[in-house]
Design an enzyme around this catalytic site. Structure first.
Site, short mmCIF file in Angstrom:
data_model
loop_
_atom_site.label_atom_id
_atom_site.label_comp_id
_atom_site.label_asym_id
_atom_site.label_seq_id
_atom_site.Cartn_x
_atom_site.Cartn_y
_atom_site.Cartn_z
N GLU A 34 7.47 16.73 15.58
CA GLU A 34 8.04 16.57 14.24
C GLU A 34 7.27 17.44 13.25
OE1 GLU A 34 7.75 12.73 12.39
OE2 GLU A 34 9.72 13.01 11.46
N LYS A 67 0.87 -1.17 0.00
CA LYS A 67 0.00 0.00 0.00
C LYS A 67 0.91 1.22 0.00
CE LYS A 67 -2.00 2.75 2.94
NZ LYS A 67 -1.95 3.95 2.10
N GLU A 125 8.82 1.90 11.46
CA GLU A 125 9.81 3.00 11.42
C GLU A 125 9.05 4.31 11.43
OE1 GLU A 125 12.92 2.55 11.71
OE2 GLU A 125 12.90 0.38 11.45
N CYS A 162 12.79 11.69 7.37
CA CYS A 162 12.68 11.42 8.81
C CYS A 162 14.03 11.64 9.48
CB CYS A 162 12.13 10.03 9.06
SG CYS A 162 12.92 8.78 8.08
#
Ligand SMILES: Cc1cc2nc3c(=O)[nH]c(=O)nc-3n(C[C@H](O)[C@H](O)[C@H](O)COP(=O)(O)OP(=O)(O)OC[C@H]3O[C@@H](n4cnc5c(N)ncnc54)[C@H](O)[C@@H]3O)c2cc1C
Length: 1003
Positions: free
Chosen positions: A883, A672, A753, A787
């Protein structure tokens, strides 16, 4: 022996006769420098430490800091000089102020040997002295490594001032030879192109020229008015093509077309130097006016070798010293044979290279006043004197500048003077015979190819004993310095553009499946443009895909791992073939700059090949221990159906990495991709179909994460979920997968992750030239949407003012724009939602911190967020904790290193971190104390390479193990051990095989 070689030897001996009359102070006087050099030549470790110490020294101001560094660099030296050095360090500690300054003075003395003056006024003393010796000059303003346009503009101004000063001070000077004087103006300046523009990007020479030409024109005009000569120095290979093109462009302009007093450098250590020289000669003839070429071997040999090895590029420099020497001679011939258009300057200290040029010029009947020898200030003094005595034209290259910018120049000279292969060391330190020094380099080239990266692999291939990255050779990055690669990328962009807007079906069990709904993937640079329409899967399609994957599992899990490995390798080959097209698609679909897009495709290929290699290592049942009478074999079975949920920011690499790990270990897979990068996901499916993946083994299922994705996560027949994405979604998956459903076979394995709030720390003694460039790249490369990106910059108080000034100026110089253009660093963020969210963070930052910088001039169309920097940020504030995933950097000031580490470690995340320092003790502390999955010292904190930097974090950054590392595949399998008692009536075979293949897959 040929007549030319005889003549070279005759000339060489004559030069040596003259040279031997004078000592070479660099190697003969017993001063501080000479002792340091002698030690360096004997001891490689000492040399490394010395050069690093020299490199940091200029940035240290307090005596105690200098002594502290001295201690750190030298106190534990394990060599014959330990007592001497230890005593010195000990003494220095007693009176640090005096010893620190004394050391500084001594090292400054080393620098002064190679730097002719601190400023234009200061250098005149040297130039006058040389004039009296019959030696001319070219002055070079030290100041490489500009990180911003402000610094580049300062350099431009200083160049103009230098010209004025030299013009004024040498008004009545005349040519030392008094012959052919029209070719050799007295005033000669050497300029470093990269010091005039901070954003040079090898992929975009046109941009470099567009910025450099307007800065250079006033300098050139003034030089011409003053009757001066301007030389373009040559720097690293990455800048070579732009420098050559700039030279040709400027001097073809009508204003400068008839100006002969211009020159450029050709580096003979480059394999393509001959082509460049021939092109220049053609250009010169077409232009119709003389120009000059300074032929050198090249000053960046070690750098080029390291850089090309790291990126997997063909090494642009020769790897054997005699090859460079021979090429120098071949180019000498070309230059002299074209004397009618080019004025030659031979930049060498090597008597053989010099004697060859002399002999050849004589043979060709060229008067010695029509070319010149150029030598560096502070080096080869006796050679200069000998050449003057022989009636040759000699010019000295005189660097001018302060100690700090001078250090990198000093280190280059130190490297050169201590190099095992250098002429000066051979002659003046190692006392190599004159015969040997004058030998024809053609006779010295060894036949064995050397330098190519050699991977030590035993006869059986890689083994579990070898470091996992060591036996793996990464795919090279595309080197955009080559025009053909720029052209291929441009063509690919044009081709992919024609295909935008196509429709892509789901792929389930090998069937193309269309649904009522589609997802439109748009171009974030130009949101009206649809990159592709992708069929959207709902719950029924998800069910169909799980069934297909489940059905295909039995056969796939029993397919030999070698067959599965080959599938991955074929996929990598297809990616390689379609590399530019895939990169171009990323530019359109996710707004990646050229090199970033290419890096993503490279990483995807690496995942395919690396995991194939790793699978071969763990694929066979392996004996656990040799024990008589019993054998035990450990091996791995696949887990079942894997669901791969991937993000858009590394749209090919991360999707491909998780997928290939699952496939190669024998799982069947449903992918996906993120909605924003669903077309690239379709490409991955296409590639695997072409590579021959059987129906049902890989299923392509884009759709809404909250509906179809959540359904799959909860599905009883999904055994494994590999997820990369936000913390919010990751935690939800983690929790949801922890519930056991009716009929579920396995405990679901989740490889998760998530994000980061990564810090970079700049220590008080850091090299700001590097720290600023790397931090800017880490924070703003791909718009901060990695990231691994740096979002918190922690600067030690002591260096704060200078660091922040350079940082803000560097951010103001970044190239922001449409990533279709080569050389753009900052493009758009991924979509409207991200755009809105990041702007909200910026608003909240304005309330809690100081908005120190925000770019004003970003494109209005598209999701462009201006690169933004906040200062006075409290470590507890929202922008310092959450973040943001955009081009927003929070700068935090730290009192000392303890506080810096505390701040860095104070978030909920632990993904990447960076530390810039030149203190060995502090570097050791950082290695041990920074809490992050990937800690990077003195480099950017993004750009992990498969096999080299296994990647992934802990705390709230992830619950998986390192992608691209040796243990990654183990998450996709269940371990199994089969033990058999092989004793019968007290008898057992003496040996048991290392591997058995009988029970490879589940039956
Ligand atoms: C006046 C002047 C101006 C200069 N300007 C520039 C410039 O603009 N740009 C620039 O890059 N350099 C420049 N240089 C530096 C020059 O390129 C050389 O580094 C330096 O002069 C040493 O070369 P050499 O012929 O004097 O000595 P040598 O000892 O004969 O040659 C040393 C050189 O050989 C090459 N070499 C060393 N090891 C190997 C190996 N294993 N395989 C292949 N090649 C090897 C390297 O280039 C090394 O510098 C300049 C030098 C001078 C004298």
């Amino acid at each position: 022996m040929g007549a030319l070689q005889t003549e070279i030897e005759r000339r060489g001996e004559r030069i040596f006769d003259l040279v031997d009359r004078y000592p070479e102070p660099l190697f003969s006087k017993a001063g501080f420098y000479q002792r340091m050099m002698a030690l360096s030549m004997r001891d490689e470790h000492f040399k490394v430490q010395l050069f690093r110490f020299v490199d940091v020294l200029a940035s240290l101001h307090r005596g105690t800091d200098i002594v502290q560094h001295l201690d750190e660099y030298f106190a534990d030296m394990r060599n014959g000089y330990t007592p001497l050095i230890r005593t010195g360090v000990h003494a220095a500690k007693i009176v640090p102020w005096i010893s620190g300054q004394l050391l500084r003075w001594n090292v400054s003395g080393m620098a002064r040997q190679f730097i002719a003056g601190r400023n234009p006024k200061d250098v005149m003393k040297t130039l006058r002295k040389r004039r009296a010796q019959g030696i001319g000059f070219t002055v070079d303003l030290l100041g490489e490594a500009v990180v911003s346009e402000q610094e580049a503009n300062e350099y431009t101004t200083r160049c103009l001032e230098l010209l004025e000063h030299l013009g004024r001070e040498t008004r009545d000077w005349t040519d030392p030879l008094g012959k052919n004087t029209e070719l050799f103006p007295v005033v000669n300046v050497s300029v470093k192109i990269s010091a005039l523009y901070s954003q040079m990007n090898p992929a975009d020479p046109a941009d470099a020229i567009a910025h450099l030409a307007p800065k250079l024109r006033p300098i050139l005009r003034r030089a011409r008015d003053l009757g001066a000569f301007v030389n373009f120095d040559m720097e690293s290979f990455a800048h070579k093509n732009a420098t050559l093109e700039l030279f040709r462009t400027l001097f073809t302009e009508s204003e400068f077309r008839d100006w002969p007093h211009i020159g450029i450098v050709i580096q003979a250590y480059l394999r393509d130097a001959e082509n460049d020289l021939l092109d220049l000669l053609d250009w010169g003839r077409a232009r119709g006016t003389r120009f000059a070429v300074r032929l050198v071997k090249g000053a960046y040999w070690d750098f080029e070798k390291i850089k090309s090895r790291q990126n997997g590029w063909a090494c642009p420099v020769f790897l054997q010293k005699p090859e460079s020497d021979l090429n120098f001679e071949m180019l000498t011939r070309i230059m002299l044979e074209n004397e009618s258009i080019v004025t030659s300057a031979f930049g060498s200290h090597n008597v053989r290279s010099i004697a060859h040029a002399q002999a050849l010029a004589d043979q060709l009947g060229i008067d010695r006043s029509r070319f010149e020898f150029q030598l560096l200030y502070g080096m080869a003094g006796p050679v200069k004197r000998a050449l003057v005595e022989m009636g040759y034209r000699v010019r000295e290259y005189c660097p001018v500048g302060e100690l700090l910018p001078g250090m990198s120049y000093l280190v280059r000279r130190l490297l050169e003077n201590t190099s095992n292969e250098g002429f000066l060391r051979a002659k003046f330190s190692d006392n190599v015979s004159e015969d040997a020094l004058l030998r024809n380099p053609a006779d010295l080239i060894s036949q064995s190819p050397n330098g190519a990266r050699h991977v030590e692999v035993s006869g059986d291939g890689p083994s579990l004993d070898s470091p996992p990255g060591e036996t793996y050779e990464n795919a090279p990055l595309v080197n955009f310095v080559y025009p053909e690669n720029q052209e291929r990328m441009r063509e690919a962009l044009a081709r992919v553009r024609t295909r935008l807007g196509r429709k892509y079906p789901l792929v389930i069990n090998g069937d193309r499946v269309w649904t009522d709904k589609t997802i439109a993937s748009i171009n974030p640079t130009s949101p009206d443009d649809v990159v592709g329409h992708v069929a959207e899967a709902g719950i029924p399609e998800a069910e169909r895909a799980v069934k297909a994957a489940r059905d295909a599992f039995e056969k796939w899990s029993r397919t030999s791992f070698e067959t599965r490995c080959r599938l991955l390798e074929r996929a990598a080959d297809i990616m390689h073939r379609r590399r530019f097209e895939l990169s171009a698609l990323e530019v359109f679909e996710v707004g990646k700059a050229w090199a970033e897009a290419d890096g993503d495709i490279r990483e995807a290929m690496d995942f395919c090949r690396f995991y194939a290699q790793q699978m071969r290592l763990i694929g066979r049942p392996r004996l656990t221990q040799h024990v008589l009478g019993e054998e035990s074999y450990q091996h791995y079975w696949p887990r079942g159906v894997a669901l791969v949920i991937a993000p858009w920011n590394f749209p090919m690499a991360i999707l491909c990495g998780m997928t290939t790990a699952a496939l190669v270990t024998g799982n069947t897979v449903i992918i996906k991709p993120a909605e924003q990068s669903a077309v690239i996901g379709a490409m991955l499916m296409e590639i695997f179909e072409e590579a021959g993946v059987p129906p049902g083994v890989l299923n392509y299922l884009p759709g809404k994460g909250s509906v179809m994705g959540a359904h799959l996560v909860d599905h009883k027949d999904v055994d494994l979920i590999a997820f990369t994405g936000s913390r919010e979604v990751g935690l939800r998956i983690w929790e949801s997968a922890g519930k056991t459903r009716e009929g579920q076979r396995e405990l679901k394995r989740v490889i998760c992750e998530m994000g980061g709030k990564n810090a970079v720390i700049i220590d008080a003694d850091a090299d700001l030239d590097e720290a600023i460039v790397d931090t800017i790249y880490s924070a703003f490369g791909y718009q901060g949407q990695k990231c691994s990106a740096c979002s918190r910059l922690i600067i030690l108080e002591e260096i704060y003012p200078r660091a922040i000034e350079r940082l803000l100026n560097a951010a103001a110089s970044l190239r922001v724009g449409n990533p279709e253009e080569p050389g753009i660093t900052v493009g758009p963020v991924i979509d409207g939602a991200a755009y809105k969210r990041i702007l909200e963070y910026i608003d909240s930052g304005k309330n809690e911190s100081r908005l120190a910088f925000q770019r004003g001039d970003v494109p209005q169309k598209g999701f462009f967020i201006p690169p933004t920097i906040f200062t006075n940020v409290s470590p507890k504030s929202r922008i310092a904790c959450e973040e943001i995933f955009g081009p927003v950097l929070s700068v935090i000031r730290a009192r000392d290193l303890d506080e810096a580490f505390e701040i860095a470690n104070s978030t909920e995340f632990a993904l990447t971190a960076g530390f810039f320092s030149r203190s060995p003790a502090n570097i050791e502390r950082a290695k041990a104390e920074i809490v992050a999955g990937n800690v990077y010292i003195n480099r950017s904190c993004t750009g992990a390479v498969v096999g080299r930097h296994p990647f992934g974090g802990f705390k709230m950054s992830g619950g998986g193990t390192k992608a691209g590392g040796a243990d990654y595949l183990l998450q996709f399998v269940v371990p199994r051990v089969v033990t058999e008692n092989i004793t019968r009536h007290g008898f057992a075979p003496e040996t048991t095989p290392q591997y058995r293949d009988e029970f490879l897959g589940p039956r």
